[in-house]
Design an enzyme around this catalytic site. Structure first.
Site, PDB file in Angstrom:
ATOM      1  N   LYS A 156       0.804  -1.227   0.000  1.00 14.72           N
ATOM      2  CA  LYS A 156       0.000   0.000   0.000  1.00 14.72           C
ATOM      3  C   LYS A 156       0.842   1.285   0.000  1.00 14.72           C
ATOM      4  O   LYS A 156       0.425   2.298  -0.547  1.00 14.72           O
ATOM      5  CB  LYS A 156      -0.949   0.003   1.208  1.00 14.72           C
ATOM      6  CG  LYS A 156      -2.081  -1.024   1.069  1.00 14.72           C
ATOM      7  CD  LYS A 156      -3.028  -0.936   2.257  1.00 14.72           C
ATOM      8  CE  LYS A 156      -4.274  -1.781   2.006  1.00 14.72           C
ATOM      9  NZ  LYS A 156      -5.316  -1.529   3.007  1.00 14.72           N
TER      10      LYS A 156
ATOM     11  N   ASP B 156     -10.428   3.101   2.314  1.00 15.05           N
ATOM     12  CA  ASP B 156     -10.732   2.411   3.573  1.00 15.05           C
ATOM     13  C   ASP B 156     -11.532   3.296   4.537  1.00 15.05           C
ATOM     14  O   ASP B 156     -12.454   2.813   5.201  1.00 15.05           O
ATOM     15  CB  ASP B 156      -9.438   1.942   4.261  1.00 15.05           C
ATOM     16  CG  ASP B 156      -8.861   0.700   3.597  1.00 15.05           C
ATOM     17  OD1 ASP B 156      -9.624  -0.055   2.969  1.00 15.05           O
ATOM     18  OD2 ASP B 156      -7.636   0.483   3.716  1.00 15.05           O
TER      19      ASP B 156
ATOM     20  N   GLY C 146      -1.859   0.431  10.048  1.00 17.81           N
ATOM     21  CA  GLY C 146      -2.409   1.039   8.836  1.00 17.81           C
ATOM     22  C   GLY C 146      -3.929   1.172   8.903  1.00 17.81           C
ATOM     23  O   GLY C 146      -4.495   2.190   8.490  1.00 17.81           O
ATOM     24  N   ALA C 147      -4.583   0.152   9.437  1.00 21.79           N
ATOM     25  CA  ALA C 147      -6.046   0.189   9.518  1.00 21.79           C
ATOM     26  C   ALA C 147      -6.486   1.297  10.472  1.00 21.79           C
ATOM     27  O   ALA C 147      -7.462   2.011  10.215  1.00 21.79           O
ATOM     28  CB  ALA C 147      -6.569  -1.163   9.990  1.00 21.79           C
TER      29      ALA C 147
ATOM     30  N   ASN D 110      -3.056   1.787  22.185  1.00 22.33           N
ATOM     31  CA  ASN D 110      -2.303   0.766  21.464  1.00 22.33           C
ATOM     32  C   ASN D 110      -1.323   0.099  22.416  1.00 22.33           C
ATOM     33  O   ASN D 110      -0.779   0.747  23.316  1.00 22.33           O
ATOM     34  CB  ASN D 110      -1.535   1.392  20.281  1.00 22.33           C
ATOM     35  CG  ASN D 110      -0.978   0.338  19.360  1.00 22.33           C
ATOM     36  OD1 ASN D 110      -1.708  -0.535  18.913  1.00 22.33           O
ATOM     37  ND2 ASN D 110       0.315   0.405  19.072  1.00 22.33           N
ATOM     38  N   ARG D 111      -1.133  -1.210  22.208  1.00 25.53           N
ATOM     39  CA  ARG D 111      -0.211  -1.957  23.076  1.00 25.53           C
ATOM     40  C   ARG D 111       1.133  -1.245  23.169  1.00 25.53           C
ATOM     41  O   ARG D 111       1.682  -1.029  24.238  1.00 25.53           O
ATOM     42  CB  ARG D 111      -0.040  -3.382  22.520  1.00 25.53           C
ATOM     43  CG  ARG D 111       0.955  -4.213  23.279  1.00 25.53           C
ATOM     44  CD  ARG D 111       1.078  -5.576  22.658  1.00 25.53           C
ATOM     45  NE  ARG D 111       1.483  -5.524  21.240  1.00 25.53           N
ATOM     46  CZ  ARG D 111       1.694  -6.596  20.498  1.00 25.53           C
ATOM     47  NH1 ARG D 111       1.503  -7.802  21.009  1.00 25.53           N
ATOM     48  NH2 ARG D 111       2.066  -6.472  19.234  1.00 25.53           N
ATOM     49  N   THR D 112       1.660  -0.855  22.005  1.00 27.68           N
ATOM     50  CA  THR D 112       2.916  -0.102  21.974  1.00 27.68           C
ATOM     51  C   THR D 112       2.565   1.382  21.939  1.00 27.68           C
ATOM     52  O   THR D 112       2.182   1.918  20.895  1.00 27.68           O
ATOM     53  CB  THR D 112       3.742  -0.487  20.727  1.00 27.68           C
ATOM     54  OG1 THR D 112       3.801  -1.907  20.654  1.00 27.68           O
ATOM     55  CG2 THR D 112       5.133   0.098  20.758  1.00 27.68           C
TER      56      THR D 112
ATOM     57  N   ARG E 252       3.812   3.939  19.269  1.00 28.38           N
ATOM     58  CA  ARG E 252       3.195   3.924  17.931  1.00 28.38           C
ATOM     59  C   ARG E 252       1.922   4.778  17.908  1.00 28.38           C
ATOM     60  O   ARG E 252       1.638   5.462  16.924  1.00 28.38           O
ATOM     61  CB  ARG E 252       2.836   2.474  17.584  1.00 28.38           C
ATOM     62  CG  ARG E 252       3.453   2.019  16.303  1.00 28.38           C
ATOM     63  CD  ARG E 252       3.077   0.601  16.015  1.00 28.38           C
ATOM     64  NE  ARG E 252       2.866   0.428  14.591  1.00 28.38           N
ATOM     65  CZ  ARG E 252       2.238  -0.609  14.071  1.00 28.38           C
ATOM     66  NH1 ARG E 252       1.750  -1.558  14.839  1.00 28.38           N
ATOM     67  NH2 ARG E 252       2.098  -0.711  12.767  1.00 28.38           N
TER      68      ARG E 252
END
Ligand code: ATR
Length: 278
Positions: A66, A103, A132-133, A153-155, A158
């Site tokens: 992508k 998307d 990305g989503a 987010n887990r991380t 990010r």
């Protein structure tokens, strides 16, 4: 002459896009074709430069291409630019390649259809994930609502990177604090791979959510994730990931084949039957 489009990925065998586009080609009686193209990363640039030579007027692009699709295009629309990835390509009559990302459109069009009240709540939407989503969903939500958007987010780093990219309307929430934050949220969207067949479940207690809240999952295998089942059990509106997949396909089909196709219950049933065969 038969107009041909394709989905390009590596691997590409799992892609459901041919099922959707071939259904529409048949439904609308169009002399067209939609193929799968497995293209390895080292060949993607050349393949996209030669799309016409390969016999195509356009393409969908899936993982991991992508970003390469974005780089290859002569022009890129706002959605693809902000999301940083393209999923839909088409050639103009001069042979120039154009890129879009549908998307966010697919996510929001489906959300509006399945949960029309999603934007009337008072609380901020919460997005789980920062891949990305998540970028596509966050871009769509920023366009569609004036609310702050929470990201967990887990991380965490990010999520913070995503927040920097999208500006002050984003607020990062600790992954461990995600349930607490739900008390103020009217929409929860899972964009992580948790709950996907073969992946761990998403562990999430929905009890803090208000009664009119909406829970959306972008996972569609299985169609009814544990998250969505838990939402339904609490009387919340549950929106599955298949609707997004169907709606994101609409703009590409219209570009390539000149008909704006409809997302109908019959198409949905057709794709669900094909998912069962996979
Ligand atoms: P995509 O581009 O499809 O969104 P991705 O970039 O691989 O895919 O992102 C997957 C998302 O699922 C990420 O937000 C990831 O969290 P990390 O950024 O911490 O990796 C999340 N994810 C995957 N496995 C997870 C797990 N076991 N627990 C929590 N989050 C998980």
């Amino acid at each position: 002459m038969t107009s041909r489009a394709c989905v390009i990925g590596w691997p590409v065998a799992h892609s459901r896009s041919p099922v959707i586009h071939r259904y529409w080609l048949k439904q609308y009686g169009i002399d067209g074709a939609y193929e799968k193209e497995a293209v390895p990363p080292e060949e993607i640039e050349g393949f996209l430069q030669q799309l016409w030579t390969h016999g195509y007027i356009g393409a969908n692009v899936t993982l991991p291409h992508k970003e390469a699709a974005l780089r290859a295009a002569r022009s890129v629309d706002e959605a693809a630019m902000r999301i940083g990835a393209a999923n839909t390509l088409w050639l103009d009559p001069d042979g120039a390649l154009h890129a879009s990302n549908t998307d966010a459109y697919g996510f929001l069009t489906n959300l509006d259809a399945e949960a029309p009240h999603w934007n009337s709540g008072t609380g901020p939407p919460m997005v789980l994930g920062a891949g990305g989503a998540a970028r596509a969903v966050v871009y769509g939500l920023i366009k569609a609502t004036g609310a702050t958007i929470l990201i967990a987010n887990r991380t965490r780093e990010r999520a913070e990177r995503l927040a920097r990219a999208f500006g002050p309307r984003i607020e990062v929430v600790d992954w461990e604090g995600r349930e607490e934050a739900l008390a103020v949220s009217s929409l929860l969207v899972n964009t992580t791979s948790l709950g996907m067949s073969g992946q761990p479940e998403l562990d999430m207690d929905l009890a803090p959510m208000a009664k009119n809240a909406v829970v959306a999952d972008i996972v569609y295998v299985p169609l009814e994730t544990k998250l969505l089942a838990a939402a339904r059990a609490r009387g919340l509106t549950a929106v599955d990931g298949l609707g997004m997949l169907l709606h994101q396909a609409v703009p590409g089909f219209e570009r390539w084949f000149g008909v704006r196709p409809e997302v109908t219950p019959a198409l949905r049933a057709h794709v669900i039957a094909a998912l069962g065969e996979a």
